[in-house]
Motif scaffolding. Structure first.
Motif, PDB file in Angstrom:
ATOM      1  N   ASP A 114      33.942  23.701  42.227  1.00  0.00           N
ATOM      2  CA  ASP A 114      35.108  24.758  41.747  1.00  0.00           C
ATOM      3  C   ASP A 114      35.859  24.568  42.041  1.00  0.00           C
ATOM      4  O   ASP A 114      36.896  23.625  42.495  1.00  0.00           O
ATOM      5  N   ASN A 115      36.631  25.193  40.524  1.00  0.00           N
ATOM      6  CA  ASN A 115      38.338  25.101  40.792  1.00  0.00           C
ATOM      7  C   ASN A 115      38.795  25.850  41.884  1.00  0.00           C
ATOM      8  O   ASN A 115      38.589  26.683  42.515  1.00  0.00           O
ATOM      9  N   GLU A 116      40.147  25.091  42.572  1.00  0.00           N
ATOM     10  CA  GLU A 116      40.596  25.672  43.521  1.00  0.00           C
ATOM     11  C   GLU A 116      41.095  26.815  43.747  1.00  0.00           C
ATOM     12  O   GLU A 116      40.974  28.026  44.635  1.00  0.00           O
ATOM     13  N   ALA A 117      41.367  27.013  42.570  1.00  0.00           N
ATOM     14  CA  ALA A 117      42.306  28.515  42.752  1.00  0.00           C
ATOM     15  C   ALA A 117      40.995  29.801  42.514  1.00  0.00           C
ATOM     16  O   ALA A 117      40.773  30.782  43.180  1.00  0.00           O
ATOM     17  N   SER A 149      43.577  31.741  39.339  1.00  0.00           N
ATOM     18  CA  SER A 149      41.850  32.555  39.043  1.00  0.00           C
ATOM     19  C   SER A 149      41.849  33.792  38.359  1.00  0.00           C
ATOM     20  O   SER A 149      42.241  34.681  39.610  1.00  0.00           O
ATOM     21  N   SER A 150      40.754  34.555  37.770  1.00  0.00           N
ATOM     22  CA  SER A 150      40.896  36.230  37.575  1.00  0.00           C
ATOM     23  C   SER A 150      39.312  36.679  38.704  1.00  0.00           C
ATOM     24  O   SER A 150      38.537  35.650  38.258  1.00  0.00           O
ATOM     25  N   PHE A 151      39.920  37.671  39.422  1.00  0.00           N
ATOM     26  CA  PHE A 151      38.619  37.392  40.660  1.00  0.00           C
ATOM     27  C   PHE A 151      38.164  39.177  39.882  1.00  0.00           C
ATOM     28  O   PHE A 151      38.707  40.353  40.278  1.00  0.00           O
ATOM     29  N   ILE A 152      36.808  39.919  39.695  1.00  0.00           N
ATOM     30  CA  ILE A 152      36.683  41.204  38.810  1.00  0.00           C
ATOM     31  C   ILE A 152      35.049  40.903  39.441  1.00  0.00           C
ATOM     32  O   ILE A 152      34.275  39.912  39.389  1.00  0.00           O
ATOM     33  N   GLU A 153      35.512  42.521  40.612  1.00  0.00           N
ATOM     34  CA  GLU A 153      33.829  42.884  41.249  1.00  0.00           C
ATOM     35  C   GLU A 153      33.315  44.010  40.216  1.00  0.00           C
ATOM     36  O   GLU A 153      34.167  44.720  39.809  1.00  0.00           O
ATOM     37  N   LYS A 186      37.182  33.113  37.014  1.00  0.00           N
ATOM     38  CA  LYS A 186      36.885  32.878  36.110  1.00  0.00           C
ATOM     39  C   LYS A 186      38.486  31.993  36.108  1.00  0.00           C
ATOM     40  O   LYS A 186      39.898  32.520  36.376  1.00  0.00           O
ATOM     41  N   ALA A 187      38.578  30.771  36.618  1.00  0.00           N
ATOM     42  CA  ALA A 187      40.068  30.300  36.020  1.00  0.00           C
ATOM     43  C   ALA A 187      40.329  29.487  34.977  1.00  0.00           C
ATOM     44  O   ALA A 187      39.730  29.152  33.609  1.00  0.00           O
ATOM     45  N   SER A 188      42.632  29.497  35.255  1.00  0.00           N
ATOM     46  CA  SER A 188      42.588  29.778  33.572  1.00  0.00           C
ATOM     47  C   SER A 188      43.713  28.443  33.967  1.00  0.00           C
ATOM     48  O   SER A 188      44.207  28.239  34.693  1.00  0.00           O
ATOM     49  N   ARG A 189      43.751  27.652  32.774  1.00  0.00           N
ATOM     50  CA  ARG A 189      44.779  26.761  32.499  1.00  0.00           C
ATOM     51  C   ARG A 189      46.136  26.995  32.441  1.00  0.00           C
ATOM     52  O   ARG A 189      47.178  26.729  31.772  1.00  0.00           O
ATOM     53  N   VAL A 190      47.001  27.870  33.297  1.00  0.00           N
ATOM     54  CA  VAL A 190      48.416  28.043  32.986  1.00  0.00           C
ATOM     55  C   VAL A 190      49.226  27.572  33.596  1.00  0.00           C
ATOM     56  O   VAL A 190      50.426  27.184  32.774  1.00  0.00           O
TER      57      VAL A 190
END
Length: 378
Positions: free
Chosen positions: A184-187, A218-222, A232-236
């Motif tokens: 997975d993406n590192e973020a 990355s967005s973390f939602i529990e 969800k990683a994003s390409r900021v």
């Protein structure tokens, strides 16, 4: 996007509870807190005892009455391997269920190539050769972090816009070692490290901005207490902040990553002092007090604050955790950065939104090591 759906069974719920508490656990407390019957919890506890996931503690009580039996999480009941891919290095770690790193190997090389998985295979083979058999038997998987995107829809790993690797190579790697291999993406993996080991424990909704040789988020939602979450990683790094700015490898001008990655800061400072080769060199007293380098860093903070403002407007996050090597040096710039972000702001939340990781550059490696454990146990 990595999504973890908690299995709808009591065993997973009980384990999640035990992992969060870790000690001073009683069957009665677990039963009451989770609203699961006492006999069901007792059956699960006995299973965890037999598989050495938990252990019995001294019974607690006074007088001649029956004493309560307490339990705690066992140590080293499982291991996993974390592999983090960096611009000029590959890091391999052996860790336990608490995220403690027990063995580390760092290999210097250029890993941003189409032969990435083959190089990982060679390094992993050598790494495992030095691990004792009783430890190998408890390894439940391999987690790999990359500074790129895992595109499951198109079955590719995108390291850069010009380097794409077929995801089937991961299946081959998994078959070769007879272990689950997750990539997975590192973020995203920074977010896992923060949630399960770091300052993200108390938050159910946060962003991790990982500033390393590249820039990613990355967005973390529990979703609930029982551990269902998604990342969800994003390409900021390709968010444009200056349309007449520096040319990016993506073909556009003014991408945020060209201004605020660790690599971009070091390269700019190196123009003033050729002896600066790493981020830590920038913050040495004799360098950081240099007028030209101070001006470079001031401009760096301007660009960093612009991007963070945009992120706050777009996401309105509960917290933004700034991760990566630069977080180790927050004492040099935290106050100034927050002032730039919140000067004349119209945000819904205040400056307490911005917090810094305590892991520094270790957050990626910790997240990669924890990924198989989280996937298996939660």
């Amino acid at each position: 996007m990595y999504q973890k759906k908690i299995k709808e069974n009591n065993e997973k719920k009980v384990f999640h509870y035990i992992y969060q508490k870790q000690k001073n656990l009683s069957i009665a407390d677990i039963s009451n807190d989770l609203n699961i019957s006492f006999p069901t919890v007792k059956t699960i506890i006995n299973k965890f005892l037999n598989t050495n996931i938990i252990k019995e503690d001294l019974k607690i009580g006074s007088g001649s009455g029956r004493k309560a039996q307490y339990y705690s999480l066992e140590k080293n009941f499982f291991y996993s391997i974390g592999i983090s891919v960096h611009l000029k290095a590959l890091k391999i770690h052996l860790g336990n269920e608490r995220g403690e790193i027990l063995k580390e190997v760092i290999i210097k090389d250029d890993f941003f190539k189409e032969t990435l998985i083959e190089k990982i295979d060679d390094a992993l083979d050598e790494f495992l050769a030095d691990i004792q058999n009783h430890v190998k038997e408890k390894i439940i998987g391999i987690g790999i972090s990359i500074p790129g995107i895992v595109d499951n829809e198109n079955n590719i790993i995108e390291i850069t816009s010009s380097i794409r690797i077929n995801l089937d190579k991961i299946k081959i790697l998994s078959k070769r070692y007879n272990l689950k291999v997750l990539i997975d993406n590192e973020a995203n993996l920074c977010a896992i490290a923060e949630k399960f080991l770091g300052i993200g424990k108390d938050f159910s909704n946060f962003l991790v901005l990982n500033i390393s040789s590249t820039l990613n988020m990355s967005s973390f939602i529990e979703k609930d207490f029982y551990g269902e979450f998604f990342l969800k990683a994003s390409r900021v790094n390709h968010m444009i902040i200056n349309f007449n700015g520096l040319l990016c490898e993506c073909g556009n001008k003014g991408c945020w990553g060209k201004y605020v990655s660790e690599l971009s800061l070091v390269e700019e400072a190196k123009k003033v002092n050729p002896n600066i080769v790493k981020l830590k060199d920038v913050f040495k007293n004799e360098n950081f007090e240099n007028k030209q380098i101070k001006e470079i860093f001031e401009k760096y903070l301007d660009y960093l604050s612009i991007g963070i403002k945009n992120i706050i407007f777009m996401y309105n996050p509960e917290k933004i955790i700034i991760s990566g090597n630069i977080s180790q040096y927050k004492d040099f710039f935290k106050e100034k950065l927050i002032k730039k972000i919140y000067d004349k702001n119209i945000f819904f939340r205040g400056s307490e939104t911005i917090i810094f990781s305590n892991f520094g550059e270790r957050s990626v490696s910790l997240g990669a090591t924890m990924l198989p454990l989280i996937d298996e146990l939660f």
